[in-house]
Design an enzyme around this catalytic site. Sequence first.
Site: not given
Length: 281
Positions: A52, A96, A119
Amino acid sequence: MILIDGKKEAAELRGKLKKEVLALKEKYNKVPGLTVILIGDMTPSQIYVRNKEKSANEIGLNSEVIRYPETVDEKTVLQKINELNNDDSVSGILVQLPLPKHINKQKVIESISHEKDVDGLHPMNVGNLSSGYQGSIPCTPLGCYLLIKKIEPNLTGKKAVMIGRSNLNGKAMAQLLLQEDCTVTITHSKTKDLKSECLAADVIVAAVGIKQLVKGDWVKKDAIVIDVGINKTDKGIVGDVAFDEVSKVAKALTPVPGGVGPMTIACLLKNTIECFKRKMN
Ligand code: NAP
């Protein structure tokens, strides 16, 4: 059969996003920023976060990774999120997952400002998606959606079957396809006859975590099949779809690896840019 090349599609999307970042820099004299919080040293999470960060840097975003040991307490993480929520240089925040057991996942998700929730898991964004309002859409379903649209731009009236009903995948994917006027069925572990459900589908999205669950004789001729699953085997990573069998009947199929995965990361970058643009407007 069309083998959907997720790597190629993701590279194309990143190319477009890179140009967009340049244009935003010119317009506002600043670029979107993505901050990722990584807790613990789980190898897959470390790899995801590294990818990422690399992709974010490649397209010119400001990117930062904040690392905490596995033992970090919840309060420290929530305080950091609060700090990032109030930091104008941060457009998107991602924590995460999975998190260590002593940290409450829901509390963490809800502590991220919904305007910076790249997200798309904050209840406000879940509500926005189901209401058809603007907001962040979870990266993996968004990536699947873009791949499906490339194969079949007009999805009106198609029957779509989601296998799996997680917030991260199945439910969000169902909303996206409903907005495209598909007739959507969401299946799960208690579904009575999964094979029959799949056989009726023009589009199947499998997000389960069971290797090769979807067999060749579960798939209608000319269906589009998207394999989200990531399952470790002795021979490497495989998906939820029996690739060799299904590739003989499907119209289009994503491979694992090289299908949905690269699109997920590209869509994270896209979401960061969208958050920045909504803020500037
Ligand atoms: P999850 O939260 O564990 O959800 C799995 C879903 O599958 C649940 O809804 C479960 O039903 C359903 N299920 C389990 N067994 C089933 C069966 N026999 N038949 C039908 N449905 C069944 O998993 P997730 O986070 O959505 O992830 C799913 C998979 O996608 C995993 O392999 C994960 O690694 C992968 N993934 C890939 C990406 C990517 O970028 N490629 C991103 C995220 C996740 P119940 O609700 O009834 O338990």
